[in-house]
Motif scaffolding. Sequence first.
Motif, PDB file in Angstrom:
ATOM      1  N   ALA A 126       0.827  -1.204   0.000  1.00 15.33           N
ATOM      2  CA  ALA A 126       0.000   0.000   0.000  1.00 15.33           C
ATOM      3  C   ALA A 126       0.862   1.255   0.000  1.00 15.33           C
ATOM      4  N   SER A 130       0.882   3.984  -3.056  1.00 15.02           N
ATOM      5  CA  SER A 130       0.457   5.332  -2.681  1.00 15.02           C
ATOM      6  C   SER A 130       1.513   6.368  -3.048  1.00 15.02           C
ATOM      7  N   ALA A 158      -6.206   2.189   1.826  1.00 10.89           N
ATOM      8  CA  ALA A 158      -7.031   2.188   0.614  1.00 10.89           C
ATOM      9  C   ALA A 158      -8.308   2.996   0.831  1.00 10.89           C
ATOM     10  N   ASP A 190      -7.864   2.334  -6.111  1.00 13.82           N
ATOM     11  CA  ASP A 190      -7.976   2.228  -4.653  1.00 13.82           C
ATOM     12  C   ASP A 190      -8.692   0.943  -4.258  1.00 13.82           C
ATOM     13  N   LEU A 193      -6.518  -2.064  -4.734  1.00 14.77           N
ATOM     14  CA  LEU A 193      -5.584  -2.196  -3.619  1.00 14.77           C
ATOM     15  C   LEU A 193      -6.274  -2.807  -2.407  1.00 14.77           C
ATOM     16  N   ALA A 194      -7.495  -2.355  -2.117  1.00 11.21           N
ATOM     17  CA  ALA A 194      -8.246  -2.914  -0.984  1.00 11.21           C
ATOM     18  C   ALA A 194      -8.516  -4.392  -1.198  1.00 11.21           C
TER      19      ALA A 194
END
Length: 441
Positions: A126, A130, A158, A190, A193-194
């Motif tokens: 993450a 980011s 996320a 996002d 990623l989650a």
Amino acid sequence: MRCIQRFRTRTIALIGINLTLWVAAGLVLPRLLQEPSRRASSGQQPGFETAFQSVAGLNQMDGDRSSSETNLKYGISQALYDAWRYENQQPYQSIAAIDRDEVRAIYQHYWQRGNCNQYAAPLDIACLDSVLSFGIEYTRGFLTDLPVDPQSAALEVARRRESFRYQVAGGRYTDMRGGQHLLTEGVRRDRALAELAESYPADRQTELSRDLRRWLGGGESAAPSGEQSGDSSTPAIDRPNLRTSPSDSPRTPDEIYAQAKPFTVEVWIESSGIPAPAAGIVLTADGLILTNQHVVNQSDFKFVRLADGRDVTGTIVNADPSLDLALIQLEGVKGLPVAEFAPASTHVNLGDTVYAIGSPSGNHWQMTTAQIIQVQSDCGLANVRCLRTPEGFLKPGNSGGPLLDSFGQVIGVNRAIQQRTGEGVSIPVEVIQQYVEGRGA
């Protein structure tokens, strides 16, 4: 004498408890203090190589949009690529021509700049994504005051990223050319990623992470993926007018109709001198109505008829032809039933049953049902991919009305019928969210 014995017994018990706590602290604290140094040498830590593969893999999870559509490749923007090539005294080159060696070098560069190696997996992943997407300063904000568990922390990062995008959506994103498209692609990443963090295998997480789960009462298994730690100081952002109330189990068609009819309205228009109803969705109790832009733009808008039979006048307050969505504010109403929107349309797959309510061919508040035949379909809008349904499901009079899943939640707005095939297309709920929230509704 008995008092003395009881005092001795209590004293011994207290000493025993204190010794137990000191022993426990002696076992756990060294691990906490040594964890950063262990990351560099432990074979259980994925390190840069796994983070590199994972972040690059987010492009497959979010649909692997081509650089011509998003100006991104492997999560690297053209601007970031330009800056990296300039620092390395290399001439300008389109992001479409980037090769895998350059991708690895850029990832390594930002992995080091963001100090992502200090975090346990999947939080290090993450961190890397980011830094690439938002830069160092914003990433530092995303990484403060996180839950202790790395998986929960990555999920929180996320969530913060998506919330941040929605906070600025009414400003820079919508003022920029293609801003809604940038927001759409960012939110998609996002959520990818989650999804990665949520599904990260327990055997690839750190030993410290597993120890913490045991201490917190979670045993060897991962904590429920939907939970978020209460340690975070960042509040969730309520998305105005878009209620997301998850349902427990699928509902019957009769239950879906009973739930959806009250928040479905008829948008009465006049085309070539002939009055006819299209459809709309109640967003707020005081009468904010969502419909298609082409409904109110290509016709003479007259009034809105509510499910209880009332005819109400209103004003078109916004219309976006690029998304084919519009908002109508009714006059003098309150307490209207409000639609329930699904958080996303990603749970809908090919073959899933969906429902539509509208006034097809003048049949008022009629519900039809069909199965999804395509989930990422072209629908005549440059930056939108729609849900596609078979011939005969949608008809004139369905435009602007809700597309519902098997839980009775709105997953899209019915848009059009393809002239060549007769198949229907519906704008997904993610686009609706961005449109409504971007206008401060």
